[in-house]
Design a protein around this motif. Structure first.
Motif, PDB file in Angstrom:
ATOM      1  N   SER A   1       0.825  -1.202   0.000  1.00 32.88           N
ATOM      2  CA  SER A   1       0.000   0.000   0.000  1.00 32.88           C
ATOM      3  C   SER A   1       0.862   1.255   0.000  1.00 32.88           C
ATOM      4  O   SER A   1       0.577   2.218  -0.718  1.00 32.88           O
ATOM      5  CB  SER A   1      -0.928  -0.004   1.219  1.00 32.88           C
ATOM      6  N   LEU A   2       1.923   1.248   0.804  1.00 34.55           N
ATOM      7  CA  LEU A   2       2.811   2.410   0.838  1.00 34.55           C
ATOM      8  C   LEU A   2       3.506   2.629  -0.505  1.00 34.55           C
ATOM      9  O   LEU A   2       3.671   3.775  -0.949  1.00 34.55           O
ATOM     10  CB  LEU A   2       3.851   2.232   1.945  1.00 34.55           C
ATOM     11  N   VAL A   3       3.909   1.542  -1.149  1.00 28.96           N
ATOM     12  CA  VAL A   3       4.580   1.665  -2.452  1.00 28.96           C
ATOM     13  C   VAL A   3       3.618   2.232  -3.499  1.00 28.96           C
ATOM     14  O   VAL A   3       3.988   3.134  -4.266  1.00 28.96           O
ATOM     15  CB  VAL A   3       5.140   0.297  -2.894  1.00 28.96           C
ATOM     16  N   THR A   4       2.391   1.733  -3.536  1.00 30.72           N
ATOM     17  CA  THR A   4       1.426   2.256  -4.501  1.00 30.72           C
ATOM     18  C   THR A   4       1.048   3.703  -4.185  1.00 30.72           C
ATOM     19  O   THR A   4       0.875   4.518  -5.100  1.00 30.72           O
ATOM     20  CB  THR A   4       0.165   1.387  -4.529  1.00 30.72           C
ATOM     21  N   ASN A   5       0.948   4.029  -2.897  1.00 31.34           N
ATOM     22  CA  ASN A   5       0.714   5.434  -2.528  1.00 31.34           C
ATOM     23  C   ASN A   5       1.843   6.325  -3.034  1.00 31.34           C
ATOM     24  O   ASN A   5       1.594   7.408  -3.588  1.00 31.34           O
ATOM     25  CB  ASN A   5       0.614   5.571  -1.006  1.00 31.34           C
TER      26      ASN A   5
END
Length: 257
Positions: free
Chosen positions: A145-149
């Motif tokens: 999720s952090l990477v896609t954010n």
């Protein structure tokens, strides 16, 4: 002697004449000195509540290492995601769209969030649980999720065509499952007992702090950018990408423990 108020019935002779229960003699004493007792009680309740909140805030800085890392990641995510307060105005300025069109794009963002939340339980149970432990799954979802954010906000910061911006917005929105997975991991590594409830208090405080600090901060940064002729319009989103990247580093540290 303490002042008091007396409520009496009729005289005893009248009671004998009437004979009804309502006419029986009764004495009810109301000490007047106790009518103001609620004031110190209310003060003590408010004082104890303030002290508990103060101790909870101090507990944020005294938490043991794995939990402190989880709380730090949660704070970074909260601050970075507050750039969403800029989205309507930023989108309107970047693409020269009226607010009615911008609201349609925001509705698309909500649709993507709903689709991800609908698919996430199936992906978790069908593909992740046979291959990972529960803690590994929570960290995997948090990291993804952090990477896609981070990728999404980087793309949103560029002055690109509308299609690229909408694609970047959808990529950013696909990281919707971070908060729940991170909180689930935090409760998983804690022993059963009062520490779990205290952890939820900490996450609630962090949400409040991120809202109080993040929204005015990003608005102030965006105002400075609008008054400047050299700063890029998408600079707040690139700064938030750095915060997301710091969160990814924190998750990697948790995966190595």
């Amino acid at each position: 002697m303490e002042d008091s108020a007396l409520i009496t019935g009729d005289e005893e002779g009248d009671d004998q004449n009437d004979g009804s229960p309502a006419a029986s003699t009764s004495y009810v004493e109301f000490p007047r000195g106790r009518l103001l007792d609620f004031k110190p009680s209310l003060t003590s309740i408010l004082l104890n509540s303030w002290i508990s909140s103060y101790r909870s805030i101090l507990g944020l800085f005294n938490a043991p290492r794995p939990i402190s890392t989880v709380l730090l990641i949660y704070l970074l995510y909260g601050l970075a995601s507050r750039t969403e307060v800029l989205l309507p105005q930023y989108t309107s300025l970047l693409l020269a769209w009226p607010l009615a069109t911008v609201n349609k794009v925001m509705a698309l963002k909500a649709l993507v969030s709903a689709v991800i939340l609908f698919l996430l339980p199936t992906v978790r149970s069908s593909y992740l649980q046979p291959r990972m432990t529960t803690a590994q799954i929570d960290l995997f979802i948090t990291k993804g999720s952090l990477v896609t954010n981070m990728i999404g906000v980087i793309g949103m910061g560029f002055s690109a065509p509308a299609g690229f911006f909408i694609l970047s917005l959808c990529v950013y929105t696909s990281g919707i499952g971070l908060a729940d997975s991170l909180v689930a991991y935090g409760t998983l590594i804690l022993p059963p007992g009062p520490q779990v409830s205290e952890f939820f208090v900490w996450t609630g405080l962090i949400d409040t702090i991120a809202t109080l600090i993040g929204a005015p901060l990003w608005s102030a940064v965006f105002s400075i950018i609008l008054r400047s002729e050299r700063l890029a319009l998408g600079l707040p989103f690139w700064i938030s990408a750095g915060l997301f990247g710091a969160g990814v580093a924190g998750v990697m540290g948790l995966q190595r423990r």
